[in-house]
Design a protein around this motif. Sequence first.
Motif, short mmCIF file in Angstrom:
data_model
loop_
_atom_site.label_atom_id
_atom_site.label_comp_id
_atom_site.label_asym_id
_atom_site.label_seq_id
_atom_site.Cartn_x
_atom_site.Cartn_y
_atom_site.Cartn_z
N MET B 1 6.27 5.72 -22.09
CA MET B 1 6.15 4.92 -20.87
C MET B 1 7.41 5.02 -20.03
SD MET B 1 5.06 0.96 -20.47
CE MET B 1 3.62 1.04 -21.50
N THR B 2 8.54 5.06 -20.69
CA THR B 2 9.80 5.16 -19.93
C THR B 2 9.83 6.47 -19.15
OG1 THR B 2 10.71 5.85 -22.03
CG2 THR B 2 11.38 3.69 -21.22
N GLU B 3 9.25 7.48 -19.77
CA GLU B 3 9.18 8.79 -19.12
C GLU B 3 8.48 8.65 -17.77
OE1 GLU B 3 8.07 13.24 -20.74
OE2 GLU B 3 7.16 11.48 -21.59
N LEU B 4 7.34 7.93 -17.84
CA LEU B 4 6.54 7.73 -16.64
C LEU B 4 7.36 7.10 -15.51
CD1 LEU B 4 2.99 6.45 -17.49
CD2 LEU B 4 3.65 7.39 -15.28
N TYR B 42 1.39 -3.39 -14.58
CA TYR B 42 -0.06 -3.63 -14.64
C TYR B 42 -0.62 -2.52 -15.51
CZ TYR B 42 0.19 -6.96 -10.78
OH TYR B 42 0.47 -8.04 -9.99
N GLY B 43 -0.85 -2.80 -16.77
CA GLY B 43 -1.27 -1.75 -17.68
C GLY B 43 -0.16 -0.71 -17.77
N GLU B 44 -0.46 0.54 -17.39
CA GLU B 44 0.51 1.62 -17.46
C GLU B 44 1.38 1.67 -16.21
OE1 GLU B 44 0.59 4.48 -20.06
OE2 GLU B 44 0.12 2.53 -20.95
N LYS B 45 0.88 1.07 -15.13
CA LYS B 45 1.53 1.21 -13.85
C LYS B 45 2.64 0.18 -13.69
CE LYS B 45 0.30 1.16 -8.95
NZ LYS B 45 0.99 -0.12 -8.69
N GLN B 46 3.81 0.67 -13.27
CA GLN B 46 4.91 -0.27 -13.06
C GLN B 46 4.89 -0.76 -11.61
OE1 GLN B 46 8.78 1.07 -14.18
NE2 GLN B 46 9.55 -1.02 -14.24
N ILE B 87 -3.76 -7.88 -17.87
CA ILE B 87 -3.03 -6.63 -18.09
C ILE B 87 -1.60 -6.68 -17.55
CG2 ILE B 87 -5.11 -5.19 -18.17
CD1 ILE B 87 -4.36 -4.37 -15.24
N ALA B 88 -1.23 -7.79 -16.89
CA ALA B 88 0.12 -7.86 -16.31
C ALA B 88 1.14 -8.21 -17.39
CB ALA B 88 0.14 -8.89 -15.20
N LYS B 89 2.21 -7.43 -17.45
CA LYS B 89 3.28 -7.71 -18.42
C LYS B 89 4.58 -7.88 -17.65
CE LYS B 89 1.10 -6.92 -22.42
NZ LYS B 89 -0.12 -7.46 -21.75
N VAL B 90 5.27 -8.99 -17.90
CA VAL B 90 6.51 -9.28 -17.20
C VAL B 90 7.66 -9.24 -18.22
CG1 VAL B 90 7.77 -10.93 -15.79
CG2 VAL B 90 5.29 -10.73 -15.56
N SER B 91 8.72 -8.51 -17.89
CA SER B 91 9.91 -8.55 -18.76
C SER B 91 11.13 -8.81 -17.89
CB SER B 91 10.04 -7.25 -19.55
OG SER B 91 10.22 -6.18 -18.65
N GLY B 92 12.25 -9.07 -18.54
CA GLY B 92 13.44 -9.48 -17.79
C GLY B 92 13.60 -10.98 -17.89
N THR B 245 17.17 -12.59 3.18
CA THR B 245 16.04 -11.68 3.19
C THR B 245 16.21 -10.63 2.11
OG1 THR B 245 15.65 -11.98 5.56
CG2 THR B 245 14.77 -9.98 4.57
N ALA B 246 15.08 -10.37 1.42
CA ALA B 246 15.09 -9.30 0.43
C ALA B 246 14.10 -8.25 0.89
CB ALA B 246 14.68 -9.84 -0.94
N PHE B 247 14.55 -6.98 0.90
CA PHE B 247 13.66 -5.91 1.32
C PHE B 247 13.21 -5.14 0.08
CE2 PHE B 247 13.37 -1.35 2.67
CZ PHE B 247 12.10 -1.47 3.21
N PHE B 248 11.88 -5.08 -0.12
CA PHE B 248 11.31 -4.40 -1.27
C PHE B 248 10.72 -3.08 -0.81
CE2 PHE B 248 11.03 -7.43 -4.85
CZ PHE B 248 11.49 -8.56 -4.22
N HIS B 249 10.85 -2.08 -1.67
CA HIS B 249 10.17 -0.83 -1.39
C HIS B 249 9.74 -0.20 -2.71
CE1 HIS B 249 8.95 2.68 0.79
NE2 HIS B 249 9.71 3.46 0.03
N LEU B 250 8.47 0.11 -2.83
CA LEU B 250 7.91 0.74 -4.03
C LEU B 250 8.37 0.07 -5.32
CD1 LEU B 250 8.23 4.48 -2.98
CD2 LEU B 250 6.15 3.09 -3.04
N GLY B 251 8.34 -1.24 -5.33
CA GLY B 251 8.62 -1.95 -6.56
C GLY B 251 10.09 -2.20 -6.85
N THR B 252 10.97 -1.68 -6.00
CA THR B 252 12.38 -1.98 -6.23
C THR B 252 12.92 -2.84 -5.11
OG1 THR B 252 12.90 0.10 -5.15
CG2 THR B 252 13.03 0.06 -7.56
N LEU B 253 13.98 -3.57 -5.43
CA LEU B 253 14.67 -4.34 -4.42
C LEU B 253 15.69 -3.42 -3.77
CD1 LEU B 253 15.32 -7.08 -3.11
CD2 LEU B 253 16.95 -7.45 -4.95
N VAL B 254 15.50 -3.12 -2.50
CA VAL B 254 16.39 -2.18 -1.83
C VAL B 254 17.63 -2.91 -1.35
CG1 VAL B 254 16.63 -0.59 0.10
CG2 VAL B 254 14.49 -0.69 -1.17
N GLU B 255 17.41 -4.06 -0.73
CA GLU B 255 18.56 -4.75 -0.16
C GLU B 255 18.27 -6.25 -0.14
OE1 GLU B 255 19.84 -2.96 3.39
OE2 GLU B 255 21.53 -4.30 3.70
#
Lengths: 422, 280
Positions: B1-4, B42-46, B87-92, B245-255
């Motif tokens: 999964m980490t590979e993905l 969400y399942g395999e998708k991060q 199917i949602a898994k939360v870590s952190g 303000t937090a700007f998100f892009h593709l699942g990451t916090l950009v700024e």
Amino acid sequence: MNSTAAFVEERNPTDWQGDAMQKRIRKRYASERRFKALGLGAIILSASFLAFLLIVMVGNGFRGFTQTELPVEIDFPAMTGGASASQFEGANAVANVRTLGVRDIVNTSVQIQYGEQGTELFSAGSWQTVQSEILDNPDIVTSKATLYLPVESEIDVAYKGDGSASAEEKVAELEGKLSTGFNSNFLFNSDATDPMQVGIWGALKGSLITMFITLLIAFPVGVLSALYLEEYAPKNRFTDLIEVSINNLAAVPSIIFGLLGLAVFLNLFGLPRSAALVGGLTLALMTMPVIVISGRNAVKAVPPSIREAALGIGASQMQVVFHHVLPLALPGILTGTIIGMARALGETAPLLMIGMRAFIATPPGGIVEPATVLPVQIFLWSDEVNRGFVEKTSAAIIVLLLFLLTMNALAIYLRNRFETRW
Amino acid sequence: MTELIDNASSSESPIMTETAPPAISAGDGPLKMTTRNVDVFYGEKQAINGVSIDVTMDNVTAFIGPSGCGKSTFLRCLNRMNDTIPIAKVSGEITLEGEDIYAPSMDVVQLRARVGMVFQKPNPFPKSIYDNIAYGPRIHGLASTKDELDNIVETSLQRAGLWGEVSDRLQDSGTALSGGQQQRLCIARAIAVDPEVILMDEPCSALDPIATAKIEELIHELRGKYAIVIVTHNMQQAARVSQRTAFFHLGTLVEYGVTSDIFTNPTQEKTRDYITGRYG
């Protein structure tokens, strides 16, 4: 070569007024008219089937609520040796009337008026009419009285216009004396061998008790199963299997549920045969899948936003289900329940298997006493040789249909009351 | 999964490899919620990749970003609404007042009372206006008498700026109100259970400009009383209502930073591109 672009450029403007287009439009309208006519035809056909059924049933069945009577004059003071009215009032009334020998009194009076063979004209149980008349109105014994007693079944049928040749002759002889009265026996008696004495009350009460037990078990179990499957159960192979099984159960022929009831409730648990309890349990097994399926659909139709709203202010899962989902799903669940209960009410086959086809001459006093239900009673009467049962069968069908209509009306009323406007 | 995940981060967007900005510095009022390295699958998708954000009491925090960037998913982690998706898994680590909200000892029902939520589409219960507001206090036992409950209903509606419009028809159905009123009813419903944090998931996306303006005004008034986190598609709205303000892009916090800085002087190229309308 034409490229696609070139083809688009060369496309002619659509000629909306052209003949070909007008023809297509006419064709579309024609097919629309055909479809409407077909639909209307289907409605008319089904309505006429329904009307035919109702007319035949009501026409035949109406005669089941009447009986043919002959007047009999009874000289009570002479026959009873001067009984007083007070004897037939209060606690000992029934015992006193039994010692009176009403049957002999009636027979003697009949023989005086209609000759030695006169008793053959009357229904064997006609003396019971006199007995109940004395109990209802004790003053009658202090004087001469003329009572109208039900005639024998063959004559009854002949007088109503459908009898054998010999009975027709007797009707002709008695012309002018015969009359038609309301058959109160039919509403208050139970099954009997003499069609003049049969009644629907036993079967009606049996149906009521059986339906009550069915509802008591099938409704809560069905609704809770539906709620659990939709709101709690994880979606996996096992729950899929359960879903498929429930859908199949709803389609299983009813007689198989009867066999199941016979094997489990009678043989394994040893519950009494012919009892409304067993009938109700068996029908509950049959009704439950219908309630589960409709319940699941109703629960599924509740918008997820309502669940989120409740969860979002900290409602527990159970509070979400019972405060929000169930009230909104209830109208849909009730619709399914009506369908299931209506099917259970009209069911004969599974009840035959658990012995509810017995001859039940007294109405059931409780859930474990021998009982029968309306459809089984109809089935039994339709099998009788005596022609007097034909109209009784139709009359019983009318009672069954009225019962069904009452039940549905009640359910629809409840459904509308719970319906929430969005 | 980490590979993905590695594949996704390296191939789709080079910006993901950049280090996430540091959490807001001190001097922004008391910290209400903190998140550290939150991942959501969400399942395999991060859907969310290592997001760390601090939510302070005195500021309205806005999450912006293009559709599907995970801002709503992240918001729903803050009151564990994602629990309803099997199917949602939360870590952190996510904390409220220093308590880990994903700890087994945390009562999720109470958490959602403390961290209220307002949804994208107004979703009042098909009950009366009064019952809509009173439902939360009732199930949590916040009022012992009828008067107390009446009082909660009135103050909640007043805070949501709806009291004047509905005070004479509290027994009418909540669903009979207009869209904007329904949304303010939902805010009042959230306020009624006396939460510490209010999460708003695009609360104005189904509303007209006038109703939107009223909600924004309301957010201004509620600031300071509750920690507010708002997800919005509308950058002008973020600029108007938020201080962080937090700007998100593709699942990451950009700024993540002070709203005026983000809009006038973003440090990340992605943020600048998004804010200037180059994509999104």
